[in-house]
Design a protein around this motif. Structure first.
Motif, PDB file in Angstrom:
ATOM      1  N   ARG A 249      45.267  52.861  94.753  1.00  0.00           N
ATOM      2  CA  ARG A 249      43.904  53.525  95.891  1.00  0.00           C
ATOM      3  C   ARG A 249      43.917  52.374  96.854  1.00  0.00           C
ATOM      4  O   ARG A 249      43.727  52.647  98.047  1.00  0.00           O
ATOM      5  CB  ARG A 249      42.735  53.977  95.296  1.00  0.00           C
ATOM      6  CG  ARG A 249      42.633  55.170  94.640  1.00  0.00           C
ATOM      7  CD  ARG A 249      41.324  55.721  93.954  1.00  0.00           C
ATOM      8  NE  ARG A 249      41.642  56.921  93.217  1.00  0.00           N
ATOM      9  CZ  ARG A 249      41.287  57.924  93.877  1.00  0.00           C
ATOM     10  NH1 ARG A 249      40.996  58.038  95.071  1.00  0.00           N
ATOM     11  NH2 ARG A 249      41.746  59.242  93.239  1.00  0.00           N
ATOM     12  N   ALA A 250      43.803  51.114  96.543  1.00  0.00           N
ATOM     13  CA  ALA A 250      43.553  50.170  97.483  1.00  0.00           C
ATOM     14  C   ALA A 250      44.859  50.049  98.496  1.00  0.00           C
ATOM     15  O   ALA A 250      44.791  49.737  99.471  1.00  0.00           O
ATOM     16  CB  ALA A 250      43.210  48.883  96.724  1.00  0.00           C
TER      17      ALA A 250
ATOM     18  N   MET B 267      36.547  49.153 106.286  1.00  0.00           N
ATOM     19  CA  MET B 267      35.484  49.971 105.390  1.00  0.00           C
ATOM     20  C   MET B 267      35.785  51.474 105.243  1.00  0.00           C
ATOM     21  O   MET B 267      35.678  51.816 104.115  1.00  0.00           O
ATOM     22  CB  MET B 267      34.165  49.566 106.057  1.00  0.00           C
ATOM     23  CG  MET B 267      33.062  50.310 105.384  1.00  0.00           C
ATOM     24  SD  MET B 267      31.534  49.924 105.793  1.00  0.00           S
ATOM     25  CE  MET B 267      31.772  50.708 107.829  1.00  0.00           C
ATOM     26  N   ASP B 268      36.012  51.888 106.269  1.00  0.00           N
ATOM     27  CA  ASP B 268      36.199  53.463 106.087  1.00  0.00           C
ATOM     28  C   ASP B 268      37.056  53.916 105.363  1.00  0.00           C
ATOM     29  O   ASP B 268      36.812  55.129 104.471  1.00  0.00           O
ATOM     30  CB  ASP B 268      36.579  54.093 107.638  1.00  0.00           C
ATOM     31  CG  ASP B 268      35.386  53.666 108.585  1.00  0.00           C
ATOM     32  OD1 ASP B 268      34.325  53.055 108.328  1.00  0.00           O
ATOM     33  OD2 ASP B 268      35.530  53.825 109.881  1.00  0.00           O
ATOM     34  N   GLN B 269      38.265  53.505 105.313  1.00  0.00           N
ATOM     35  CA  GLN B 269      39.286  54.048 104.319  1.00  0.00           C
ATOM     36  C   GLN B 269      38.900  53.456 102.989  1.00  0.00           C
ATOM     37  O   GLN B 269      39.279  54.234 102.062  1.00  0.00           O
ATOM     38  CB  GLN B 269      40.605  53.254 104.825  1.00  0.00           C
ATOM     39  CG  GLN B 269      41.266  54.052 106.132  1.00  0.00           C
ATOM     40  CD  GLN B 269      40.687  53.190 107.392  1.00  0.00           C
ATOM     41  OE1 GLN B 269      39.836  52.474 107.451  1.00  0.00           O
ATOM     42  NE2 GLN B 269      40.910  53.811 108.589  1.00  0.00           N
ATOM     43  N   ALA B 270      38.381  52.389 102.688  1.00  0.00           N
ATOM     44  CA  ALA B 270      38.247  51.716 101.430  1.00  0.00           C
ATOM     45  C   ALA B 270      36.979  52.920 100.834  1.00  0.00           C
ATOM     46  O   ALA B 270      37.182  53.279  99.763  1.00  0.00           O
ATOM     47  CB  ALA B 270      37.603  50.588 101.464  1.00  0.00           C
ATOM     48  N   ALA B 271      36.150  53.252 101.728  1.00  0.00           N
ATOM     49  CA  ALA B 271      35.221  54.119 101.187  1.00  0.00           C
ATOM     50  C   ALA B 271      35.882  55.612 100.734  1.00  0.00           C
ATOM     51  O   ALA B 271      35.509  56.298  99.851  1.00  0.00           O
ATOM     52  CB  ALA B 271      34.149  54.164 102.130  1.00  0.00           C
ATOM     53  N   SER B 272      36.746  55.966 101.627  1.00  0.00           N
ATOM     54  CA  SER B 272      37.146  57.464 101.563  1.00  0.00           C
ATOM     55  C   SER B 272      38.309  57.559 100.233  1.00  0.00           C
ATOM     56  O   SER B 272      38.144  58.524  99.533  1.00  0.00           O
ATOM     57  CB  SER B 272      37.799  57.812 102.665  1.00  0.00           C
ATOM     58  OG  SER B 272      38.259  59.009 102.652  1.00  0.00           O
ATOM     59  N   MET B 273      38.878  56.326 100.236  1.00  0.00           N
ATOM     60  CA  MET B 273      39.715  56.310  99.047  1.00  0.00           C
ATOM     61  C   MET B 273      39.401  55.685  97.780  1.00  0.00           C
ATOM     62  O   MET B 273      39.681  56.306  96.764  1.00  0.00           O
ATOM     63  CB  MET B 273      41.025  55.471  99.700  1.00  0.00           C
ATOM     64  CG  MET B 273      42.255  55.538  98.753  1.00  0.00           C
ATOM     65  SD  MET B 273      42.885  57.196  98.922  1.00  0.00           S
ATOM     66  CE  MET B 273      43.858  57.120 100.496  1.00  0.00           C
ATOM     67  N   ARG B 274      38.365  54.818  97.721  1.00  0.00           N
ATOM     68  CA  ARG B 274      37.974  54.169  96.484  1.00  0.00           C
ATOM     69  C   ARG B 274      36.573  54.437  96.046  1.00  0.00           C
ATOM     70  O   ARG B 274      36.510  54.022  94.892  1.00  0.00           O
ATOM     71  CB  ARG B 274      38.124  52.583  96.839  1.00  0.00           C
ATOM     72  CG  ARG B 274      39.667  52.379  97.270  1.00  0.00           C
ATOM     73  CD  ARG B 274      39.719  50.882  97.778  1.00  0.00           C
ATOM     74  NE  ARG B 274      39.777  50.063  96.639  1.00  0.00           N
ATOM     75  CZ  ARG B 274      39.793  48.439  96.713  1.00  0.00           C
ATOM     76  NH1 ARG B 274      39.866  48.127  98.075  1.00  0.00           N
ATOM     77  NH2 ARG B 274      40.080  47.850  95.796  1.00  0.00           N
TER      78      ARG B 274
ATOM     79  N   ALA C 214      38.955  60.445  97.693  1.00  0.00           N
ATOM     80  CA  ALA C 214      39.993  61.051  97.740  1.00  0.00           C
ATOM     81  C   ALA C 214      40.753  61.559  96.519  1.00  0.00           C
ATOM     82  O   ALA C 214      40.947  60.791  95.634  1.00  0.00           O
ATOM     83  CB  ALA C 214      41.048  60.542  98.630  1.00  0.00           C
ATOM     84  N   GLY C 215      41.159  62.888  96.522  1.00  0.00           N
ATOM     85  CA  GLY C 215      41.957  63.250  95.463  1.00  0.00           C
ATOM     86  C   GLY C 215      42.460  64.926  95.679  1.00  0.00           C
ATOM     87  O   GLY C 215      42.204  65.321  96.676  1.00  0.00           O
ATOM     88  N   ARG C 216      43.237  65.314  94.571  1.00  0.00           N
ATOM     89  CA  ARG C 216      43.642  66.473  94.545  1.00  0.00           C
ATOM     90  C   ARG C 216      42.335  67.625  94.313  1.00  0.00           C
ATOM     91  O   ARG C 216      41.439  67.024  93.367  1.00  0.00           O
ATOM     92  CB  ARG C 216      44.642  66.846  93.553  1.00  0.00           C
ATOM     93  CG  ARG C 216      45.502  68.349  93.752  1.00  0.00           C
ATOM     94  CD  ARG C 216      46.578  68.473  92.832  1.00  0.00           C
ATOM     95  NE  ARG C 216      47.375  69.417  93.010  1.00  0.00           N
ATOM     96  CZ  ARG C 216      48.563  69.356  93.403  1.00  0.00           C
ATOM     97  NH1 ARG C 216      49.212  68.384  93.075  1.00  0.00           N
ATOM     98  NH2 ARG C 216      49.337  70.571  93.683  1.00  0.00           N
TER      99      ARG C 216
END
Ligand code: ADP
Ligand code: MG
Length: 416
Positions: A182-183, A204-211, A410-412
């Motif tokens: 995810r990182a 920050m934004d992508q880390a929060a949304s992904m992780r 994030a995920g299916r």
């Protein structure tokens, strides 16, 4: 798209307490995007994936200074119905403009060649390819209940939803690796935003949304993108987090963001450190900075990083009811030293506090966007009502409200 966030459709009757915007369920997001997919491209997608917007609890304007921040993922998500194509064609459509399908090829998705929202939707294809992953064409239909441009990171949500979809349809094997994968996907989404969309945001934004993990805040160390999942359960403390979307729009925001980054970079250079994270004696640093504005920027960054540590320590110790003054201090620092607040944010914060919030602050980049207020459970209607009334009295546009409960990354999405 999200009818609740459309300005024309959101007019609440002033006499009623404003209703918070409810996040779509998996089934709702999946059926909306699958229907848009069918209408736009024909057939059915390989699946539907979703990624959340985020709200930062504390640690603002520190990600690009190697600092610490503490976001949670919102229950509000962007959904993508996507199908792999093996002919190199890329087509994307958003429910915001359902009659305008963008069509191109893999070779078209490079920095400087795609603009507007397509850069966010297709950008991860470019950055994942740069990373050596074997990704190719796709059809994607996007819809979202994350308010756009509200400082709640609809941009990262769209990037991360596409990235997890590509991971699965092209078998990149990152999601199955857990947080390490995810990182990697989050880093690719940051580069999509920076280089394809041309937005110089931090990580920050992508880390929060992904992780992010449901029920946790994500303590992100921007030096090395390492994280700690911090259990964050407001409900058992008898509290709620109210997000106030001011819907204020101010000109020159992009230039201001770049100017803040440049000031921090210049100050770090003068202080002989790689990033302001390395400043451990604030008074000594301030004493050698000749420019008072630059000194104020440094004071914000250094004190804000310290507030993130204090906030996290209180949460870990089960003392979340005591974080209010840190939220208030963060807002003051952003307002006075960093100068990124605005009249709407200041009014939202002051009114929420007067209506009983334990603490409140602007969140996100500033100059509009959103504020958060930590409130007693059950107080959302009265606090939101007070803020809406204050905005109406000040002649400001009507704000919107979201209840923020820490959701998953994030995920299916389970198909309905
Ligand atoms: P924020 O991330 O705070 O919402 P940004 O300006 O960073 O604000 O990103 C908003 C942009 O992201 C929009 O202008 C649009 O280009 C793109 N975007 C986000 N969600 C969608 C969507 N569902 N459909 C089309 N474009 C979207
Ligand atoms: Mg954004």
């Amino acid at each position: 798209m999200n009818q609740q966030t459309h300005p024309d459709k959101a007019a609440h009757r002033p006499s009623e307490a404003p209703e918070p915007q409810i996040a779509w369920t998996d089934g709702e997001g999946a059926s909306r995007t699958a229907a848009l997919f069918g209408d736009s491209f024909g057939g059915v997608p390989d699946g539907v994936w979703a990624a959340p917007g985020r709200v930062n609890l504390i640690g603002e304007h520190v990600d690009y200074n190697g600092g610490l921040c503490l976001p949670i993922a919102l229950p509000h998500r962007t959904f993508v119905a996507l199908a792999r194509r093996d002919d190199g064609v890329v087509r994307v459509v958003s429910a915001l403009a359902p009659s305008k399908v963008w069509s191109g090829t893999v070779a078209d998705v490079v920095p400087g060649s795609v603009s507007s929202w397509v850069a966010y939707a297709a950008g991860p294809l470019w950055s994942l390819t740069q990373d050596g992953f074997g990704v190719g064409g796709f059809d994607a239909a996007v819809d979202s209940c994350v308010p756009l441009g509200a400082g709640l990171s609809s941009s990262a949500a769209i990037e991360c939803a596409v990235a997890v979809a590509l991971d699965e349809v092209y078998g990149l094997g990152q999601l199955v690796l857990g947080d390490a994968g995810r990182a990697r996907l989050a880093a690719a989404c940051v580069r999509a935003e920076n280089e394809v969309a041309g937005a110089p945001t931090g990580g920050m934004d992508q880390a929060a949304s992904m992780r992010a993990l449901a029920g946790h805040a994500l303590l992100l160390d921007n030096v090395d993108a390492s994280i700690e999942q911090v259990p964050f359960d407001l409900e058992s403390a008898g509290l709620e987090l109210l997000v106030i979307d001011t819907r204020a729009e101010h000109a020159l925001v992009d230039g201001q963001y770049a100017a803040r980054r440049a000031a921090c970079h210049a100050a770090a250079g003068r202080l002989g450190v790689a990033t302001l994270r390395e400043v451990d004696d604030l008074d000594a640093a301030l004493a050698v900075l000749p420019d008072p504005v630059e000194a104020a920027r440094v004071r914000h960054v250094v004190t804000e990083i310290a507030r993130v540590r204090e906030f996290t320590d209180l949460v870990r110790a089960g003392r979340v009811r005591e974080v209010g003054p840190l939220l208030d201090a963060s807002h003051e620092s952003l307002r006075v030293d960093y100068e990124v607040s605005c009249a709407e944010l200041d009014l939202a914060v002051a009114t929420a506090r007067a209506a009983g919030a334990l603490g409140a602050r602007m969140t996100g980049g500033g100059f509009g966007g959103s504020a958060i207020a930590l409130i007693e459970a059950g107080a959302a209607a009265s606090v939101a009502g007070a803020v809406a009334a204050a905005f109406a009295s000040a002649g400001m546009g009507e704000p919107a409200f979201l209840a923020a409960v820490a959701g998953p990354g994030a995920g299916r999405v389970a198909q309905s």
